[in-house]
Design a protein around this motif. Structure first.
Motif, PDB file in Angstrom:
ATOM      1  N   UNK A 216      14.092   3.803   2.444  1.00  0.00           N
ATOM      2  CA  UNK A 216      12.944   2.788   2.537  1.00  0.00           C
ATOM      3  C   UNK A 216      12.629   3.155   3.862  1.00  0.00           C
ATOM      4  N   UNK A 217      14.298   3.305   5.281  1.00  0.00           N
ATOM      5  CA  UNK A 217      14.016   3.773   6.754  1.00  0.00           C
ATOM      6  C   UNK A 217      11.918   5.133   7.045  1.00  0.00           C
ATOM      7  N   UNK A 218      12.242   5.745   6.032  1.00  0.00           N
ATOM      8  CA  UNK A 218      11.680   6.826   5.894  1.00  0.00           C
ATOM      9  C   UNK A 218      10.721   6.417   5.430  1.00  0.00           C
ATOM     10  N   UNK A 219      10.450   5.580   4.560  1.00  0.00           N
ATOM     11  CA  UNK A 219       9.476   4.838   4.167  1.00  0.00           C
ATOM     12  C   UNK A 219       8.273   4.204   5.234  1.00  0.00           C
ATOM     13  N   UNK A 220       9.117   3.812   5.471  1.00  0.00           N
ATOM     14  CA  UNK A 220       8.724   2.965   6.699  1.00  0.00           C
ATOM     15  C   UNK A 220       7.643   3.684   7.350  1.00  0.00           C
ATOM     16  N   UNK A 221       8.179   4.908   7.871  1.00  0.00           N
ATOM     17  CA  UNK A 221       7.673   5.771   9.086  1.00  0.00           C
ATOM     18  C   UNK A 221       5.967   6.412   7.894  1.00  0.00           C
ATOM     19  N   UNK A 222       5.817   7.223   6.417  1.00  0.00           N
ATOM     20  CA  UNK A 222       5.084   6.762   5.873  1.00  0.00           C
ATOM     21  C   UNK A 222       4.047   6.343   6.049  1.00  0.00           C
ATOM     22  N   UNK A 340      16.919  13.570  -3.950  1.00  0.00           N
ATOM     23  CA  UNK A 340      15.796  13.184  -4.523  1.00  0.00           C
ATOM     24  C   UNK A 340      16.015  11.304  -4.871  1.00  0.00           C
ATOM     25  N   UNK A 341      17.055  11.055  -4.528  1.00  0.00           N
ATOM     26  CA  UNK A 341      16.307   9.473  -4.480  1.00  0.00           C
ATOM     27  C   UNK A 341      15.982   8.726  -3.328  1.00  0.00           C
ATOM     28  N   UNK A 342      16.270   9.675  -2.238  1.00  0.00           N
ATOM     29  CA  UNK A 342      16.397   9.411  -0.730  1.00  0.00           C
ATOM     30  C   UNK A 342      14.600   9.250  -0.973  1.00  0.00           C
ATOM     31  N   UNK A 343      13.872  11.212  -1.631  1.00  0.00           N
ATOM     32  CA  UNK A 343      12.423  11.164  -1.071  1.00  0.00           C
ATOM     33  C   UNK A 343      12.131  10.761  -2.674  1.00  0.00           C
ATOM     34  N   UNK A 344      12.541   9.874  -3.381  1.00  0.00           N
ATOM     35  CA  UNK A 344      11.417   9.040  -4.179  1.00  0.00           C
ATOM     36  C   UNK A 344      11.301   7.565  -4.249  1.00  0.00           C
ATOM     37  N   UNK A 345      12.399   7.133  -2.981  1.00  0.00           N
ATOM     38  CA  UNK A 345      11.839   5.754  -2.562  1.00  0.00           C
ATOM     39  C   UNK A 345      11.247   6.308  -1.169  1.00  0.00           C
ATOM     40  N   UNK A 346      11.306   6.900  -0.681  1.00  0.00           N
ATOM     41  CA  UNK A 346      10.754   7.266   0.278  1.00  0.00           C
ATOM     42  C   UNK A 346       8.893   7.574  -0.135  1.00  0.00           C
ATOM     43  N   UNK A 347       8.836   8.664  -0.971  1.00  0.00           N
ATOM     44  CA  UNK A 347       7.060   7.777  -0.848  1.00  0.00           C
ATOM     45  C   UNK A 347       7.383   7.208  -2.618  1.00  0.00           C
ATOM     46  N   UNK A 348       7.700   6.180  -3.302  1.00  0.00           N
ATOM     47  CA  UNK A 348       7.975   5.057  -3.860  1.00  0.00           C
ATOM     48  C   UNK A 348       6.523   4.347  -2.482  1.00  0.00           C
ATOM     49  N   UNK A 349       7.267   4.327  -1.706  1.00  0.00           N
ATOM     50  CA  UNK A 349       6.783   3.199  -0.609  1.00  0.00           C
ATOM     51  C   UNK A 349       5.179   3.987  -0.655  1.00  0.00           C
ATOM     52  N   UNK A 350       4.762   5.087  -0.589  1.00  0.00           N
ATOM     53  CA  UNK A 350       3.925   5.377  -0.519  1.00  0.00           C
ATOM     54  C   UNK A 350       2.730   4.822  -1.175  1.00  0.00           C
ATOM     55  N   UNK A 351       3.194   5.284  -2.614  1.00  0.00           N
ATOM     56  CA  UNK A 351       2.311   4.650  -3.506  1.00  0.00           C
ATOM     57  C   UNK A 351       2.252   3.365  -3.674  1.00  0.00           C
ATOM     58  N   UNK A 352       2.752   2.529  -3.420  1.00  0.00           N
ATOM     59  CA  UNK A 352       2.907   1.236  -3.208  1.00  0.00           C
ATOM     60  C   UNK A 352       2.147   0.740  -2.554  1.00  0.00           C
ATOM     61  N   UNK A 353       2.036   1.426  -1.876  1.00  0.00           N
ATOM     62  CA  UNK A 353       1.216   1.030  -0.012  1.00  0.00           C
ATOM     63  C   UNK A 353      -0.102   1.214   0.277  1.00  0.00           C
ATOM     64  N   UNK A 354      -0.380   2.463  -1.044  1.00  0.00           N
ATOM     65  CA  UNK A 354      -1.495   3.145  -1.541  1.00  0.00           C
ATOM     66  C   UNK A 354      -2.787   2.169  -2.797  1.00  0.00           C
ATOM     67  N   UNK A 355      -1.519   1.749  -3.246  1.00  0.00           N
ATOM     68  CA  UNK A 355      -2.101   1.139  -4.983  1.00  0.00           C
ATOM     69  C   UNK A 355      -2.778  -0.511  -3.975  1.00  0.00           C
ATOM     70  N   UNK A 356      -1.991  -1.673  -2.968  1.00  0.00           N
ATOM     71  CA  UNK A 356      -2.376  -2.425  -2.591  1.00  0.00           C
ATOM     72  C   UNK A 356      -3.320  -2.629  -1.239  1.00  0.00           C
ATOM     73  N   UNK A 357      -3.864  -1.211  -0.899  1.00  0.00           N
ATOM     74  CA  UNK A 357      -4.213  -0.818  -0.105  1.00  0.00           C
ATOM     75  C   UNK A 357      -6.127  -0.822  -1.089  1.00  0.00           C
ATOM     76  N   UNK A 358      -5.972  -1.073  -2.221  1.00  0.00           N
ATOM     77  CA  UNK A 358      -6.875  -0.555  -3.180  1.00  0.00           C
ATOM     78  C   UNK A 358      -7.588  -1.628  -3.302  1.00  0.00           C
ATOM     79  N   UNK A 359      -7.072  -2.923  -3.465  1.00  0.00           N
ATOM     80  CA  UNK A 359      -7.356  -4.221  -3.387  1.00  0.00           C
ATOM     81  C   UNK A 359      -7.706  -5.154  -2.037  1.00  0.00           C
ATOM     82  N   UNK A 360      -7.608  -3.976  -1.038  1.00  0.00           N
ATOM     83  CA  UNK A 360      -7.552  -4.986   0.196  1.00  0.00           C
ATOM     84  C   UNK A 360      -9.430  -4.851   1.393  1.00  0.00           C
ATOM     85  N   UNK A 361      -9.485  -5.069   1.638  1.00  0.00           N
ATOM     86  CA  UNK A 361     -10.839  -4.893   2.319  1.00  0.00           C
ATOM     87  C   UNK A 361     -11.020  -3.872   3.848  1.00  0.00           C
ATOM     88  N   UNK A 362     -10.823  -3.031   3.306  1.00  0.00           N
ATOM     89  CA  UNK A 362     -10.352  -2.126   4.027  1.00  0.00           C
ATOM     90  C   UNK A 362     -11.109  -2.197   5.275  1.00  0.00           C
TER      91      UNK A 362
END
Length: 395
Positions: A216-222, A340-362
């Motif tokens: 999650x810490x790495x993911x915050x930067x990602x 593997x789990x650290x990388x998954x949590x890291x990139x999973x954070x990016x997927x979540x934020x990219x998905x959320x951004x798709x519903x917001x006013x960019x």
């Protein structure tokens, strides 16, 4: 860790990010060729990120079963198959095949991130691990930009499939790296691919507070990186009225910040502890967040109010990327699955934020600083819990 091994690991860690962006100059051509809207074409990026994230979970068990060398080769072959499928989607005139092939590409290229962490944790001395990962971060800053540049040049002379030929070549290069690098997994586990064992191992990693918090810490930067990539073009062009050429030039400012920060983190890592380095990084990043809140609030038309704070933020998170990974994995007994789990949590954070951004006013200029405040708070909270959880002697 030898210089040649560091260079090979830099190519490995950039494998997925290059595949994510090298084709993007051809997105308008792809939309026209398949007769789909630009929004639909954006799924080529979304599904790549999903495949890239899920792919992280494959390579812990595969590494424990086959070893690091064969796993790198497997990832390279899968990526080449995916890139070939993307090329084949043109004569077949099938956008669905392009999407499926992009996902396969991502699963294969996802091997690079996990294996880079595994190789570094095994080949580097523990006290040099964070410094080497900081050097690897330079790849994140340089190679995506070079990939977009190369994709644009190829598009000038060929068509949109040319970038996928480039990724086939990159895949072959990674395959060669897999053959030449030393094997770092000496005790292979013949039961590593047993579904029950995989589930048990990953359940153990999910319960590991350092691995999840480190991810999650790495993911915050990602999230900072992907949010800027998603929102900055709209803010720069729709609100600040920048041309595409101006945006391209100004976009080098954050890149320089990441390169400078990575070199500083590598140098200072010789003197300061991992915990101290993380404190420095989060402090610098926090100052950058304050600057961007003030900048876009007070000077919404000033180009530097967007890009100059990103220079500072990227310097700060260059300290965070390597040191948080090293700290999270320092006590892990099963470094393959933990990586593997650290990388998954890291990139999973990016997927979540990219998905959320798709519903917001960019185009809302306040969205970027609001999200950045949230990201930095999450990063600081994860750091403080992580440090309290680990024994003082380990950090």
């Amino acid at each position: 860790m030898k210089t040649s091994q560091i260079l090979a690991t830099m190519l490995l860690i950039s494998f997925g990010s290059v595949g994510a962006v090298a084709f993007t100059p051809g997105l308008p051509q792809i939309a026209e060729y398949f007769g789909v809207s630009t929004n639909i074409t954006g799924f080529t990026v979304t599904w790549y990120l999903v495949g890239y994230t899920l792919g992280q979970l494959f390579y812990g068990p595969l590494t424990n079963y086959f070893g690091s060398r064969k796993t790198i080769i497997i990832g390279a072959i899968v990526e080449i198959i995916g890139a070939t499928g993307c090329i084949a989607s043109a004569p077949m005139h099938s956008f669905s095949i392009l999407l499926i092939s992009r996902t396969i590409m991502a699963i294969g290229a996802g091997s690079g991130l996990t294996l880079a962490f595994i190789l570094t944790s095994k080949l580097a001395d523990p006290d040099k691990n964070a410094r080497i990962i900081s050097l690897l971060t330079v790849s994140f800053a340089i190679t995506p930009g070079l990939a977009v540049f190369a994709g644009g040049v190829l598009l000038e002379y060929f068509n949109w499939t040319s970038s996928f030929y480039l990724m086939c070549i990159y895949g072959l290069l990674i395959l060669i790296i897999g053959i030449t690098l030393p094997e770092v997994i000496q005790d292979k586990n013949n039961n590593a691919l047993n579904p029950k064992i995989i589930a048990k191992n990953y359940l153990a990693q999910i319960k590991s507070l350092p691995v999840v918090l480190g991810g999650l810490l790495v993911g915050s930067g990602t999230c900072f990186v992907y949010t800027f990539a998603a929102l900055a073009p709209f803010i720069a062009m729709d609100i600040m009225h920048m041309s595409t050429a101006q945006y391209g030039i100004y976009n080098f400012i954050p890149v320089v910040g990441m390169i400078l920060g990575s070199l500083m983190a590598s140098a200072l890592g010789k003197t300061y502890s991992t915990t101290r380095m993380l404190k420095i990084g989060l402090t610098i990043a926090s100052l950058g967040v304050i600057a961007i809140v003030a900048g876009v609030g007070l000077f919404p038309q000033n180009h530097l109010s967007l890009f100059a704070p990103m220079f500072v933020i990227y310097i700060g998170f260059s300290f965070v990327f390597g040191n948080s990974s090293a700290l999270a994995l320092s006590k892990a007994s099963d470094k393959s699955n933990a990586s593997a789990m650290l990388s998954f949590v890291n990139m999973g954070s990016a997927v979540v934020i990219v998905t959320i951004l798709g519903f917001l006013n960019n185009s809302n200029i306040l969205l970027l600083p609001i999200l950045y405040i949230i990201f930095i708070i999450i990063g600081i909270i994860c750091f403080n819990i992580l440090v309290r959880h680990l024994k003082p002697g380990t950090i």
